[in-house]
Design an enzyme around this catalytic site. Structure first.
Site, PDB file in Angstrom:
ATOM      1  N   CYS A 116       0.816  -1.227   0.000  1.00 33.09           N
ATOM      2  CA  CYS A 116       0.000   0.000   0.000  1.00 33.09           C
ATOM      3  C   CYS A 116       0.846   1.273   0.000  1.00 33.09           C
ATOM      4  O   CYS A 116       0.343   2.348  -0.315  1.00 33.09           O
ATOM      5  CB  CYS A 116      -0.929   0.008   1.207  1.00 33.09           C
ATOM      6  SG  CYS A 116      -1.963  -1.458   1.281  1.00 33.09           S
ATOM      7  N   HIS A 257      -3.856   6.674   3.647  1.00 35.31           N
ATOM      8  CA  HIS A 257      -4.236   5.382   3.094  1.00 35.31           C
ATOM      9  C   HIS A 257      -5.647   5.049   3.573  1.00 35.31           C
ATOM     10  O   HIS A 257      -6.001   5.309   4.727  1.00 35.31           O
ATOM     11  CB  HIS A 257      -3.228   4.329   3.551  1.00 35.31           C
ATOM     12  CG  HIS A 257      -3.519   2.979   2.996  1.00 35.31           C
ATOM     13  ND1 HIS A 257      -3.739   2.776   1.666  1.00 35.31           N
ATOM     14  CD2 HIS A 257      -3.653   1.771   3.598  1.00 35.31           C
ATOM     15  CE1 HIS A 257      -3.998   1.502   1.458  1.00 35.31           C
ATOM     16  NE2 HIS A 257      -3.947   0.871   2.610  1.00 35.31           N
ATOM     17  N   ASN A 287     -10.272  -0.397   0.275  1.00 34.61           N
ATOM     18  CA  ASN A 287      -8.806  -0.287   0.264  1.00 34.61           C
ATOM     19  C   ASN A 287      -8.282  -0.726  -1.112  1.00 34.61           C
ATOM     20  O   ASN A 287      -8.442  -1.877  -1.489  1.00 34.61           O
ATOM     21  CB  ASN A 287      -8.273  -1.197   1.382  1.00 34.61           C
ATOM     22  CG  ASN A 287      -6.763  -1.189   1.503  1.00 34.61           C
ATOM     23  OD1 ASN A 287      -6.055  -0.673   0.642  1.00 34.61           O
ATOM     24  ND2 ASN A 287      -6.277  -1.784   2.582  1.00 34.61           N
TER      25      ASN A 287
HETATM   26  O1  UT7 Z   1      -3.850  -1.876   3.669  1.00 36.95           O
HETATM   27  C1  UT7 Z   1      -2.976  -2.423   4.584  1.00 36.95           C
HETATM   28  C2  UT7 Z   1      -3.276  -2.012   5.935  1.00 36.95           C
HETATM   29  N1  UT7 Z   1      -4.470  -2.648   6.418  1.00 36.95           N
HETATM   30  C3  UT7 Z   1      -5.050  -2.169   7.488  1.00 36.95           C
HETATM   31  O2  UT7 Z   1      -4.628  -1.185   7.997  1.00 36.95           O
HETATM   32  C4  UT7 Z   1      -6.227  -2.909   8.058  1.00 36.95           C
HETATM   33  C5  UT7 Z   1      -6.154  -2.868   9.547  1.00 36.95           C
HETATM   34  N2  UT7 Z   1      -7.190  -3.608  10.246  1.00 36.95           N
HETATM   35  C6  UT7 Z   1      -8.499  -3.279  10.244  1.00 36.95           C
HETATM   36  O3  UT7 Z   1      -8.929  -2.370   9.553  1.00 36.95           O
HETATM   37  C7  UT7 Z   1      -9.420  -4.018  11.192  1.00 36.95           C
HETATM   38  O4  UT7 Z   1      -8.644  -4.767  12.080  1.00 36.95           O
HETATM   39  C8  UT7 Z   1     -10.427  -4.961  10.480  1.00 36.95           C
HETATM   40  C9  UT7 Z   1     -11.489  -4.124   9.793  1.00 36.95           C
HETATM   41  C10 UT7 Z   1      -9.720  -5.843   9.495  1.00 36.95           C
HETATM   42  C11 UT7 Z   1     -11.136  -5.831  11.516  1.00 36.95           C
HETATM   43  O5  UT7 Z   1     -11.760  -5.033  12.496  1.00 36.95           O
HETATM   44  P1  UT7 Z   1     -11.582  -5.388  14.056  1.00 36.95           P
HETATM   45  O6  UT7 Z   1     -12.391  -4.434  14.788  1.00 36.95           O
HETATM   46  O7  UT7 Z   1     -10.098  -5.390  14.319  1.00 36.95           O
HETATM   47  O8  UT7 Z   1     -12.228  -6.799  14.141  1.00 36.95           O
HETATM   48  P2  UT7 Z   1     -11.589  -8.205  14.571  1.00 36.95           P
HETATM   49  O9  UT7 Z   1     -10.698  -8.708  13.482  1.00 36.95           O
HETATM   50  O10 UT7 Z   1     -11.019  -8.085  15.924  1.00 36.95           O
HETATM   51  O11 UT7 Z   1     -12.881  -9.074  14.642  1.00 36.95           O
HETATM   52  C12 UT7 Z   1     -13.893  -8.806  15.577  1.00 36.95           C
HETATM   53  C13 UT7 Z   1     -15.031  -9.781  15.352  1.00 36.95           C
HETATM   54  C14 UT7 Z   1     -14.559 -11.245  15.270  1.00 36.95           C
HETATM   55  O12 UT7 Z   1     -15.530 -12.040  15.891  1.00 36.95           O
HETATM   56  P3  UT7 Z   1     -15.284 -12.617  17.367  1.00 36.95           P
HETATM   57  O13 UT7 Z   1     -14.025 -13.426  17.276  1.00 36.95           O
HETATM   58  O14 UT7 Z   1     -15.151 -11.428  18.249  1.00 36.95           O
HETATM   59  O15 UT7 Z   1     -16.535 -13.425  17.594  1.00 36.95           O
HETATM   60  C15 UT7 Z   1     -14.545 -11.514  13.792  1.00 36.95           C
HETATM   61  O16 UT7 Z   1     -14.719 -12.862  13.503  1.00 36.95           O
HETATM   62  O17 UT7 Z   1     -15.684  -9.510  14.099  1.00 36.95           O
HETATM   63  C16 UT7 Z   1     -15.707 -10.701  13.316  1.00 36.95           C
HETATM   64  N3  UT7 Z   1     -15.631 -10.325  11.910  1.00 36.95           N
HETATM   65  C17 UT7 Z   1     -16.711 -10.072  11.162  1.00 36.95           C
HETATM   66  N4  UT7 Z   1     -18.026 -10.064  11.452  1.00 36.95           N
HETATM   67  C18 UT7 Z   1     -18.880  -9.740  10.459  1.00 36.95           C
HETATM   68  C19 UT7 Z   1     -14.508 -10.201  11.154  1.00 36.95           C
HETATM   69  N5  UT7 Z   1     -14.863  -9.860   9.895  1.00 36.95           N
HETATM   70  C20 UT7 Z   1     -16.216  -9.759   9.885  1.00 36.95           C
HETATM   71  C21 UT7 Z   1     -17.154  -9.444   8.878  1.00 36.95           C
HETATM   72  N6  UT7 Z   1     -18.468  -9.438   9.219  1.00 36.95           N
HETATM   73  N7  UT7 Z   1     -16.775  -9.118   7.628  1.00 36.95           N
END
Ligand code: UT7
Length: 330
Positions: A116, A257, A287
């Site tokens: 990125c 970004h 993204n």
């Molecule tokens: O371009 C390169 C740089 N990339 C980034 O900077 C991305 C950085 N990361 C992020 O933007 C965020 O971490 C994400 C958007 C990817 C994820 O958000 P989060 O708040 O960190 O969620 P998480 O991964 O901690 O997941 C929380 C919950 C999980 O469920 P449990 O384990 O708490 O039951 C996931 O399984 O949300 C669940 N989850 C979803 N639920 C519904 C993960 N993806 C989804 C989804 N829909 N698409």
């Protein structure tokens, strides 16, 4: 390095494939909801290239627009740099396909892989090559078809990414002024395991096993990436500013970004920079990796958010990890 010439941004262009994939569409593909995607990321929809479209096809369209705005003929371009993690093929480079598509008979052409942050890394090359007199006109592109490396069964990643391209024509400035005031770049390969595509390269060449194990798709540990992304983008924004000798209050617009609206908000807060002057278009495109900041810059220029003479800072973070920022004067 002897700095002999100033650099001007002569034109920008962007191109997004027409097909829109909404959060409602994704609800039918994986177990997710518009509510989750919107509140956790800020993304509402993204663009998806069709089966026949490769990254260079998007890059060529964006380049044509940038060349037209710049009033530069394709044959005047002496160097094409494409920042991408989704090249048409391992080789030839996507830049060579762009060269062919634009009908340029002779110029330097190569890709850079800095995920990125690729467009920011590319700015350092274009800037140096123009400042030192090596080239007079450079075409720098950020272009991606991330949909082609997205695992559409993985809800953790498939809601985040999209396709698109942005291009910039840079040239030697006529009045000696420099339009690219600074570029700062950083990387830490120790974070390789948090964001990568494990299959298809020389570590895990493409074979039935890599396909069965779904290794030819992008993988990300979102939570861990989030924390470092905020810290490093703040650091990069501050460093590029320090090198330029300018102050935060002088900046008309920061184009970060576009990975997550919560990351963007956290950066603005840590920098103590007003959110009204922070560009956001991730609701429309998600993204788009290396294409993100240049698509944003093109849109901000075209819709009048920024005008000639404004200071704009682009800031990015991605796989590697890599990060970087550039301060430009339009
Ligand atoms: O371009 C390169 C740089 N990339 C980034 O900077 C991305 C950085 N990361 C992020 O933007 C965020 O971490 C994400 C958007 C990817 C994820 O958000 P989060 O708040 O960190 O969620 P998480 O991964 O901690 O997941 C929380 C919950 C999980 O469920 P449990 O384990 O708490 O039951 C996931 O399984 O949300 C669940 N989850 C979803 N639920 C519904 C993960 N993806 C989804 C989804 N829909 N698409």
């Amino acid at each position: 390095m002897t700095k002999q010439y100033g650099v001007s941004i002569l034109g920008t262009g962007s191109f997004l494939p027409p097909k829109v994939l909404t959060n409602a569409d994704l609800e039918k593909m994986v177990q997710t909801s518009d509510e989750w995607i919107t509140t956790r990321t800020g993304i509402k929809e993204r663009r998806i290239a069709d089966e026949k479209t490769a990254t260079s096809d998007l890059a060529i369209e964006a380049s044509k627009k940038a060349l037209e705005e710049a009033g530069v003929k394709a044959e005047e371009i002496e160097e094409i740099i494409v920042a991408t993690i989704t090249p048409d093929m391992f080789f030839p480079s996507t830049a060579c396909y762009v060269q062919k598509g634009l009908g340029i008979k002779s110029c330097a052409a190569f890709d850079i892989a800095a995920a990125c942050s690729g467009f920011i890394y590319g700015m350092s090359i274009a800037k140096t090559h123009i400042e030192t007199g090596l080239y007079k006109k450079v075409l720098l592109i950020g272009a991606e078809t991330l949909s082609k490396i997205t695992d559409w069964t993985d809800r953790n990643t498939c809601v985040l990414f999209g396709d698109g391209a942005g291009a910039m024509v840079l040239g030697r400035s006529e009045n000696g002024e420099n339009g690219v005031l600074s570029v700062f770049m950083g990387a830490d390969g120790n974070y390789d395991y948090l964001l990568n595509m494990p299959g298809g390269g020389s570590r895990n060449p493409c074979c039935q096993k890599t396909i069965d194990e779904r290794l030819n798709f992008l993988k990300m540990s979102g939570k861990e990436v989030f924390k470092v992304a905020v810290t490093k983008m703040v650091e990069a924004a501050e460093e590029a500013l320090r090198i330029s000798g300018k102050e935060l209050k002088d900046i008309a617009l920061v184009i970060p970004h576009q990975a997550n609206k919560r990351i963007i908000d956290a950066i603005a807060k840590k920098l103590d920079f007003p959110l009204e002057r922070v560009f956001v278009n991730l609701d429309k495109y998600g993204n788009v990796s290396a294409a993100t900041t240049i698509i944003g810059l093109d849109e901000a220029r075209k819709d009048g958010t920024v005008k000639k003479g404004d200071l704009v800072e682009l800031v990015a973070f991605g796989g590697g990890f890599t990060w970087g920022a550039t301060l430009i004067k339009l």
